[in-house]
Design an enzyme around this catalytic site. Structure first.
Site, PDB file in Angstrom:
ATOM      1  N   ASP A 165      -7.478  -3.549  -6.809  1.00 53.95           N
ATOM      2  CA  ASP A 165      -8.293  -2.404  -6.373  1.00 53.95           C
ATOM      3  C   ASP A 165      -9.470  -2.158  -7.326  1.00 53.95           C
ATOM      4  OD1 ASP A 165      -6.812  -1.748  -4.097  1.00 53.95           O
ATOM      5  OD2 ASP A 165      -5.431  -0.498  -5.238  1.00 53.95           O
ATOM      6  N   GLY A 207     -12.022  12.744 -10.364  1.00 55.47           N
ATOM      7  CA  GLY A 207     -10.622  12.503  -9.998  1.00 55.47           C
ATOM      8  C   GLY A 207      -9.896  11.744 -11.097  1.00 55.47           C
ATOM      9  N   LYS A 233       3.047   1.319  -4.088  1.00 54.63           N
ATOM     10  CA  LYS A 233       2.317   0.606  -5.153  1.00 54.63           C
ATOM     11  C   LYS A 233       2.964   0.706  -6.538  1.00 54.63           C
ATOM     12  CE  LYS A 233      -2.323   0.705  -3.145  1.00 54.63           C
ATOM     13  NZ  LYS A 233      -3.736   0.957  -3.396  1.00 54.63           N
ATOM     14  N   GLN A 275     -11.220  -5.906  -2.732  1.00 55.49           N
ATOM     15  CA  GLN A 275      -9.813  -5.954  -3.167  1.00 55.49           C
ATOM     16  C   GLN A 275      -9.069  -6.993  -2.329  1.00 55.49           C
ATOM     17  OE1 GLN A 275      -6.903  -4.913  -1.364  1.00 55.49           O
ATOM     18  NE2 GLN A 275      -8.114  -4.324   0.416  1.00 55.49           N
ATOM     19  N   THR A 301      -7.595  19.324 -11.993  1.00 52.96           N
ATOM     20  CA  THR A 301      -6.551  19.635 -12.971  1.00 52.96           C
ATOM     21  C   THR A 301      -6.968  18.996 -14.296  1.00 52.96           C
ATOM     22  OG1 THR A 301      -4.980  19.500 -11.150  1.00 52.96           O
ATOM     23  CG2 THR A 301      -4.046  19.544 -13.383  1.00 52.96           C
ATOM     24  N   THR A 317       0.835  -1.187   0.000  1.00 51.23           N
ATOM     25  CA  THR A 317       0.000   0.000   0.000  1.00 51.23           C
ATOM     26  C   THR A 317       0.874   1.242   0.000  1.00 51.23           C
ATOM     27  OG1 THR A 317      -1.915   1.024   1.054  1.00 51.23           O
ATOM     28  CG2 THR A 317      -0.359  -0.043   2.531  1.00 51.23           C
TER      29      THR A 317
END
Ligand code: ATR
Length: 284
Positions: A110, A135, A74, A257, A161, A70
């Site tokens: 995930d 996101g 990763k 996950q 962004t 984690t």
């Protein structure tokens, strides 16, 4: 005679991170081992970035069957592995390592864990759906990759962004209809969305009153999903309920996950109910 404890029948598993003390994975996986009647343990391993290579080598030396990795490992961990599953390579991140007699393979559970949970708990069929993802960071990559496999009509990525959203849409644009935009177009994109997924950290404990989008932009009756599981129901989900939406929190993604990882390590169907109970107990 079968070896026990430190021997080959003892299933050694763990999670490497920095920090790692807050992780719910040990509670979840140890409950799973108990429910499956397997002898073994899943332990938290505090590994600093500069020791990651040594730590991965020790997976082989100590005979671990596998580990999760984690934050912040990763991406970096990929260079220490012998093989990387196609999905994890595309996503550019690994969260699960399987040790097959000294050969280490990296997977990313995930995204597939998230989609399994979304389908089971909120939206059984994603085929032909218009999806909006909030996101464009690491979490969004894993989820969008798994969503593409479900053949939605389109996936629109909305990000603070704008360039990051556009770059991600362009990178995978050959696999599905993907669009990227900045927050100024969020209202228009969301008005057409049937499934909305928040992958940002906006609304996470302790800033629980924050919203990733204006509540009035959420269309009535949509499926609204948030990767955050602390709190179990974010402000986004509370506001979406007011708008007759089907809501889906992040706990199921975390459980699934882990369930996929356990299935890779053991070949057995994961006892998801026992895992969920253990995580909920550790959240109290
Ligand atoms: P993760 O691996 O959890 O996805 P990340 O790669 O750092 O973490 O990505 C975080 C995402 O949440 C990004 O899309 C980020 O937007 P930017 O690309 O503009 O940085 C988004 N995000 C984080 N905080 C945010 C905020 N306060 N408002 C809007 N978006 C935010």
């Amino acid at each position: 005679m079968k070896e026990t404890q430190a021997g080959t029948d003892y299933l050694k598993l763990g999670v490497m991170g920095d920090p790692i003390g807050h992780s719910k994975s040990p509670a979840m996986h140890n409950a799973a081992l108990a429910a499956l009647n397997l002898q073994g343990a899943y332990i938290p391993l505090h590994i600093r970035p500069e020791r990651l290579g040594d730590a991965i080598e020790s997976v082989k030396t100590l005979g671990f069957r596998g580990v999760n990795v984690t934050i912040p490992h990763k991406v970096e961990v990929m260079r220490y592995l012998d093989a990387i599953d196609e999905g994890a390579a595309r996503i550019g991140a690994v969260n699960t390592i399987v040790n097959d007699n000294g050969r280490l393979t990296g997977y990313n559970t995930d995204g597939i864990g998230y989609v399994r949970s979304l389908k089971e708990e909120a939206c059984p069929d994603l085929k032909g759906k218009r999806i909006a993802v909030l996101g464009a960071g690491g979490a969004a990559r894993g989820i969008i990759y798994a969503l593409i496999g479900e053949q939605p009509e389109s996936i629109s990525i909305i990000n603070r962004t704008e360039d990051k959203a556009k770059a991600l849409a362009q990178e995978w644009g050959t696999m599905a209809e993907l669009h990227g935009c900045g927050e100024e177009h969020a209202k228009e994109v969301l008005s057409r969305a049937e499934v909305i997924i928040n992958t940002t950290s906006v609304g996470m404990h302790p800033r629980i009153s924050e919203m990733p989008v204006h509540p009035e932009w959420i269309p009535e009756g949509a499926v609204v999903s948030d990767l955050i599981y602390n709190p179990l129901k974010t402000e986004l989900l509370l506001q979406s309920e007011q708008r007759n939406c089907t809501v889906h929190g992040g706990l199921g993604m975390f459980i699934n996950q882990g369930a996929y990882a356990l299935e890779y390590w053991t070949g057995l169907r994961a006892p998801v109910e026992a895992m969920k109970e253990a995580v909920l107990a550790s959240l109290l």
